[in-house]
Design an enzyme around this catalytic site. Sequence first.
Site, PDB file in Angstrom:
ATOM      1  N   THR A  13     -39.054  69.739 -57.648  1.00  0.00           N
ATOM      2  CA  THR A  13     -38.806  69.526 -56.144  1.00  0.00           C
ATOM      3  C   THR A  13     -38.720  68.113 -55.795  1.00  0.00           C
ATOM      4  O   THR A  13     -37.923  67.345 -55.312  1.00  0.00           O
ATOM      5  CB  THR A  13     -40.083  70.059 -55.310  1.00  0.00           C
ATOM      6  OG1 THR A  13     -40.046  71.382 -55.625  1.00  0.00           O
ATOM      7  CG2 THR A  13     -39.965  69.982 -54.041  1.00  0.00           C
ATOM      8  N   VAL A  14     -39.916  67.415 -56.531  1.00  0.00           N
ATOM      9  CA  VAL A  14     -40.206  65.902 -56.262  1.00  0.00           C
ATOM     10  C   VAL A  14     -39.009  64.937 -56.874  1.00  0.00           C
ATOM     11  O   VAL A  14     -38.484  64.053 -56.537  1.00  0.00           O
ATOM     12  CB  VAL A  14     -41.543  65.375 -56.243  1.00  0.00           C
ATOM     13  CG1 VAL A  14     -41.900  64.095 -56.004  1.00  0.00           C
ATOM     14  CG2 VAL A  14     -42.420  66.245 -55.644  1.00  0.00           C
ATOM     15  N   ARG A  45     -38.257  71.007 -68.540  1.00  0.00           N
ATOM     16  CA  ARG A  45     -38.347  72.014 -69.749  1.00  0.00           C
ATOM     17  C   ARG A  45     -36.942  72.477 -70.152  1.00  0.00           C
ATOM     18  O   ARG A  45     -36.583  72.924 -71.328  1.00  0.00           O
ATOM     19  CB  ARG A  45     -39.244  73.062 -69.257  1.00  0.00           C
ATOM     20  CG  ARG A  45     -40.523  72.916 -69.312  1.00  0.00           C
ATOM     21  CD  ARG A  45     -41.773  74.060 -68.777  1.00  0.00           C
ATOM     22  NE  ARG A  45     -41.214  74.091 -67.508  1.00  0.00           N
ATOM     23  CZ  ARG A  45     -42.207  74.629 -66.480  1.00  0.00           C
ATOM     24  NH1 ARG A  45     -43.317  75.139 -66.957  1.00  0.00           N
ATOM     25  NH2 ARG A  45     -41.743  74.824 -65.295  1.00  0.00           N
ATOM     26  N   GLY A 134     -48.397  63.381 -48.952  1.00  0.00           N
ATOM     27  CA  GLY A 134     -46.642  63.511 -49.306  1.00  0.00           C
ATOM     28  C   GLY A 134     -46.254  62.234 -48.726  1.00  0.00           C
ATOM     29  O   GLY A 134     -46.342  60.953 -49.259  1.00  0.00           O
ATOM     30  N   GLY A 187     -40.951  74.667 -51.710  1.00  0.00           N
ATOM     31  CA  GLY A 187     -41.451  73.574 -52.835  1.00  0.00           C
ATOM     32  C   GLY A 187     -42.427  72.789 -52.310  1.00  0.00           C
ATOM     33  O   GLY A 187     -43.116  71.853 -52.702  1.00  0.00           O
ATOM     34  N   LYS A 205     -57.050  64.845 -53.470  1.00  0.00           N
ATOM     35  CA  LYS A 205     -56.699  63.850 -52.631  1.00  0.00           C
ATOM     36  C   LYS A 205     -57.790  63.037 -52.040  1.00  0.00           C
ATOM     37  O   LYS A 205     -57.836  61.693 -51.801  1.00  0.00           O
ATOM     38  CB  LYS A 205     -55.694  64.330 -51.671  1.00  0.00           C
ATOM     39  CG  LYS A 205     -54.432  64.870 -52.090  1.00  0.00           C
ATOM     40  CD  LYS A 205     -53.622  65.681 -51.178  1.00  0.00           C
ATOM     41  CE  LYS A 205     -52.267  66.074 -51.661  1.00  0.00           C
ATOM     42  NZ  LYS A 205     -51.840  67.356 -51.068  1.00  0.00           N
ATOM     43  N   GLY A 302     -42.939  68.349 -49.629  1.00  0.00           N
ATOM     44  CA  GLY A 302     -41.474  68.532 -49.683  1.00  0.00           C
ATOM     45  C   GLY A 302     -40.764  67.492 -50.450  1.00  0.00           C
ATOM     46  O   GLY A 302     -41.183  66.336 -50.609  1.00  0.00           O
TER      47      GLY A 302
END
Length: 438
Positions: A13-14, A45, A134, A187, A205, A302
């Site tokens: 996703t990122v 992978r 994020g 995601g 966090k 996201g």
Amino acid sequence: MEPVKVGLLGLGTVGGGTINVLKRNRDEITRRAGREVKIVIASARNVNKKRNFSTAGISLTTDPFAVVNRTDIDVVVELIGGTELTLELVLQAIQNGKHVVTANKALIAIHGNEIFAAASNKGVMVAFEAAVAGGIPIIKALREGLAGNKIEWLAGIINGTGNFILTEMRDKGSHFADVLAQAQALGYAEADPAFDVEGIDAAHKLTILAAIAFGIPLQFEKAYTEGIASITREDVDNAAELGYRIKHLGIARHVDHGIELRVHPTLIPDRRLIANVDGVMNAVLVQGDAVGPTLYYGAGAGADPTASAVVADIVDVVRSLTADPENRVPHLAFQPDTLSDVPILSVEEITTAYYLRIHVMDKPGVLADITRCLADQSISIEAMIQKEENEESKTVPIILLTHRLQEKQMIIAIQNIEALNSVVGKVTRIRLEHLIAD
Ligand code: NDP
Ligand code: HSE
């Protein structure tokens, strides 16, 4: 000038978001950084997997060590997740003299002290803006923008998946498992979504935010953590009736005798801005002694929002390539040899207000017994409502809000209340914060 060459670990996703944002905003980013940023190699992978972004021009490998050991790379961007392989990769990259950008909060919260020491020894940067909230530039705000303040406390909705689940359940009556599946498809969720649901991701966090806010080492193991699974529709409705919303908050507060570091569901007055942060959005409220309260809001997860923070870190690294390592912004905001050993408090020592839901048999004297248990611990009541009798269980729910007190007093009071003959089952206890400057 030669482009700055980047090696990317992870094409999920990122990773995909980072490739897209770097490509889409290439000219703006080059104008800001002073040099073009070019991803030359990336690992995953399965390099044959069909992806919804293009990797044209990037050489692909299944061996992440081929990325960190490649000699022409200046910056390694770690977007794999997890703490074992990534610790090895990041330390190897640092050993090889590469700067590192990561979105991996688990890695920083658990191994950050070791990683920053290694990076300082080698004179390289480790940047981790995307690890917290994020796309919100909260690390930069705390580390740089608020550098003139003594930070008194901060409180944040810092897990997008959890907030998304709570919002969808409240607004649409959706089922927990369905909304979690939706968050995974979008995601937002961690590889192991238990990290989101059980509050572990938020605790990672919060550990990072507290270290930067108060100038203390990262101490994830001392964070108190509760997840969202215990929140019921009944408590959400009761809270609304009393003028509150239930949010999953990370709270770090510097008090006289130490630091509170805690993640748990919390009632917040519904008129606070942060009480109205919904869906995948995150927000962090920071109380500084000079500036007062400031609030930071934005997408907490996201692809593109997280990539926004990753790319900002890459730009920071590129700008600092020519700066004296001794004069860079310190990893944890404070100079490493000035970190404080102020203790993290156990949850028994924290001070907060409470919401209690107690189911009782409808008999005379019950209320007096309950208020005596509270009074014995010097707990004063702020508000109380008695609901209709539940026809099935023949019990009456009593909802109480208390003033602030130490958690250890509440633990004893709840034990005594649960021991009363007229009280049925366990007492539901949710902490409550007014989030106003003390
Ligand atoms: P994904 O699961 O989407 O992507 C992980 C990537 O790493 C994939 O490309 C995967 O390869 C690769 N990978 C996984 N395991 C290995 C391994 N053992 N060896 C080599 N490569 C591996 O994760 P995200 O992009 O969602 O998250 C990445 C990081 O960013 C995590 O630390 C996460 O906590 C953090 N983060 C995520 C946010 C989000 O909104 N998703 C927001 C903020 C931070 P393959 O594609 O072949 O499976
Ligand atoms: N799983 C995390 C969240 C990703 O939902 O907040 C962003 O850190």
